[in-house]
Design a protein around this motif. Sequence first.
Motif, PDB file in Angstrom:
ATOM      1  N   ALA B  52      -2.927   5.209   4.739  1.00 19.31           N
ATOM      2  CA  ALA B  52      -4.065   6.132   4.769  1.00 19.31           C
ATOM      3  C   ALA B  52      -4.308   6.800   3.424  1.00 19.31           C
ATOM      4  O   ALA B  52      -5.322   7.466   3.229  1.00 19.31           O
ATOM      5  CB  ALA B  52      -3.840   7.190   5.846  1.00 19.31           C
ATOM      6  N   PRO B  57      -4.981   6.255  -3.499  1.00 17.36           N
ATOM      7  CA  PRO B  57      -6.078   5.681  -2.719  1.00 17.36           C
ATOM      8  C   PRO B  57      -5.553   4.999  -1.453  1.00 17.36           C
ATOM      9  O   PRO B  57      -4.404   4.568  -1.411  1.00 17.36           O
ATOM     10  CB  PRO B  57      -6.672   4.621  -3.665  1.00 17.36           C
ATOM     11  N   PRO B  58      -6.379   4.905  -0.429  1.00 14.07           N
ATOM     12  CA  PRO B  58      -5.950   4.229   0.794  1.00 14.07           C
ATOM     13  C   PRO B  58      -5.800   2.721   0.580  1.00 14.07           C
ATOM     14  O   PRO B  58      -6.390   2.167  -0.339  1.00 14.07           O
ATOM     15  CB  PRO B  58      -7.092   4.518   1.780  1.00 14.07           C
ATOM     16  N   HIS B  59      -4.984   2.103   1.411  1.00 10.47           N
ATOM     17  CA  HIS B  59      -4.779   0.651   1.353  1.00 10.47           C
ATOM     18  C   HIS B  59      -5.325   0.042   2.633  1.00 10.47           C
ATOM     19  O   HIS B  59      -5.119   0.587   3.715  1.00 10.47           O
ATOM     20  CB  HIS B  59      -3.290   0.337   1.188  1.00 10.47           C
ATOM     21  N   PHE B  60      -5.977  -1.099   2.498  1.00 11.96           N
ATOM     22  CA  PHE B  60      -6.586  -1.715   3.687  1.00 11.96           C
ATOM     23  C   PHE B  60      -5.528  -2.218   4.650  1.00 11.96           C
ATOM     24  O   PHE B  60      -5.716  -2.183   5.858  1.00 11.96           O
ATOM     25  CB  PHE B  60      -7.517  -2.855   3.275  1.00 11.96           C
ATOM     26  N   LEU B  70       3.572   4.141  -8.876  1.00 12.85           N
ATOM     27  CA  LEU B  70       2.492   3.181  -8.623  1.00 12.85           C
ATOM     28  C   LEU B  70       2.590   2.632  -7.204  1.00 12.85           C
ATOM     29  O   LEU B  70       3.662   2.200  -6.783  1.00 12.85           O
ATOM     30  CB  LEU B  70       2.648   2.050  -9.643  1.00 12.85           C
ATOM     31  N   ILE B  72       0.988  -0.327  -4.825  1.00  9.39           N
ATOM     32  CA  ILE B  72       0.218  -1.562  -4.939  1.00  9.39           C
ATOM     33  C   ILE B  72       0.168  -2.225  -3.567  1.00  9.39           C
ATOM     34  O   ILE B  72       1.188  -2.312  -2.884  1.00  9.39           O
ATOM     35  CB  ILE B  72       0.890  -2.547  -5.923  1.00  9.39           C
ATOM     36  N   SER B  73      -0.986  -2.748  -3.187  1.00 10.66           N
ATOM     37  CA  SER B  73      -1.056  -3.546  -1.960  1.00 10.66           C
ATOM     38  C   SER B  73      -1.699  -4.887  -2.251  1.00 10.66           C
ATOM     39  O   SER B  73      -2.082  -5.172  -3.380  1.00 10.66           O
ATOM     40  CB  SER B  73      -1.803  -2.797  -0.843  1.00 10.66           C
ATOM     41  N   GLN B  74      -1.822  -5.704  -1.231  1.00 11.10           N
ATOM     42  CA  GLN B  74      -2.258  -7.100  -1.276  1.00 11.10           C
ATOM     43  C   GLN B  74      -1.138  -7.960  -1.886  1.00 11.10           C
ATOM     44  O   GLN B  74      -0.836  -7.886  -3.081  1.00 11.10           O
ATOM     45  CB  GLN B  74      -3.570  -7.292  -2.068  1.00 11.10           C
ATOM     46  N   CYS B  77      -1.250  -9.626  -5.305  1.00  6.43           N
ATOM     47  CA  CYS B  77      -1.336  -8.608  -6.349  1.00  6.43           C
ATOM     48  C   CYS B  77       0.048  -8.006  -6.617  1.00  6.43           C
ATOM     49  O   CYS B  77       0.456  -7.850  -7.770  1.00  6.43           O
ATOM     50  CB  CYS B  77      -2.344  -7.545  -5.896  1.00  6.43           C
ATOM     51  N   SER B 122      -8.009 -10.884  15.644  1.00  8.41           N
ATOM     52  CA  SER B 122      -6.615 -10.455  15.532  1.00  8.41           C
ATOM     53  C   SER B 122      -6.332  -9.315  16.509  1.00  8.41           C
ATOM     54  O   SER B 122      -5.173  -9.050  16.812  1.00  8.41           O
ATOM     55  CB  SER B 122      -6.278 -10.054  14.101  1.00  8.41           C
TER      56      SER B 122
END
Lengths: 245, 245
Positions: B52, B57-60, B70, B72-74, B77, B122
């Motif tokens: 959230a 910043p939020p992550h999908f 730091l 990091i998502s995805q 990446c 999903s």
Amino acid sequence: MPMPYELYYWPTVQGRGEFIRLVLEEAQAPYLDIARLPAPRGGTQVLMKVLAGKDGPPHFASPVLKSDKLLISQTPCILSYIGPRHGLAPKGEPGRLHALQLQLTLADLVAEVHDSHHPIASGLTYEDQRPEARRRAAHLVKDRLPKFLGYFEQLLAQDGEHLVGRSLSYVDLSAFQVMSGLLYAFPRAMAHLAPQIPRLLSLRERIANRPRIQAYLESERRLPFNQEGIFRHYPELDVIDREAP
Amino acid sequence: MPMPYELYYWPTVQGRGEFIRLVLEEAQAPYLDIARLPAPRGGTQVLMKVLAGKDGPPHFASPVLKSDKLLISQTPCILSYIGPRHGLAPKGEPGRLHALQLQLTLADLVAEVHDSHHPIASGLTYEDQRPEARRRAAHLVKDRLPKFLGYFEQLLAQDGEHLVGRSLSYVDLSAFQVMSGLLYAFPRAMAHLAPQIPRLLSLRERIANRPRIQAYLESERRLPFNQEGIFRHYPELDVIDREAP
């Protein structure tokens, strides 16, 4: 003078190639859209040769971008390379990673949009998988579009104008393309969603009005949306007001 | 001493988090698998807060990796960030781009495997979409697995041992995971395909036998494959010898 970029992509659809074209157009970077040139310099046969690895390792799919001797495929990978070269990506590593992260999330949305008309197999026609498409598209419209677009809307609430960093990036240009495609493919569903995504709609307008993008959109270089691309308008898939089956 | 990495991912499945775990294990990089720790330090509530945007910043979606400050998502990446930090990526820019390109292609395959048991949504259970899953899985087994795996097999024919560059990279570790998952989910189809992919099968064996990976696989840190992850074994989807419907 650097060599012009060479873009290798299907000549009749915007598709994933369009994310690359938009960056090159905004950057005013010289490029050749190879498969749209006449043979023998262009045409899809040249594209097929590059995919097969004529000048290096094979590529699983297009778009492929040639930059001097370097051949790069996978849209987010290409963008992570050309964005910084043309001032269309954040400058530091955290911003670069954030841009790539967001681009990958847009790519996930694009794949889900594709699968809404091809839920069984990309090798079959839409007509071969219409009942399944109706079912999948209903879930896309009801659950997935609000979730994805709500996420990007939330990001815009922080800066107001840009999805990452404090200036235009390839992510904003890609979001323009996704929004344009969704408005083409799902006009009813998007009208229904509009009150929840004012900032994304405004981002799309701002980018459409940038002089270089506007000139590009009015040119013959911009292919029209059509029923062979990723964003297709099938009225029976553009449904609201009913429970997803 | 650097802070240990913090991995935020669902605590009961390998899923996409496994691609990160494998790199950290091979690198012997200290990390905490946060959602698997007891509350209040761990648990899924902590994961939900990070998604959230508790610290940025939020992550999908997860996985999210925290490296110092730091977040990091995805998955691709994250791998493009940790691979080079631990000598598990090529050194130059062309190699880095090639690694990312291949990882994105593996991610596309993983998404198609997921959708073979969830072709409609999903958010529904497998049982809610079983007829569509049978149809999609037949195409996956007949067309898509041979195409994807044939592509990676062809790449291995060039170097023999590594998918990119001349030493182990995160792409090899990810290919190990994909092959292991496919062998779990589709044993019949993979036995049928085996004669066409000897180099990929050998790569999987080599990586399974690396001392750090072997120790990891035998530890409790490695979650078993199960019917909630991406790679699931449904015998009715593991079909060969019949025309895709």
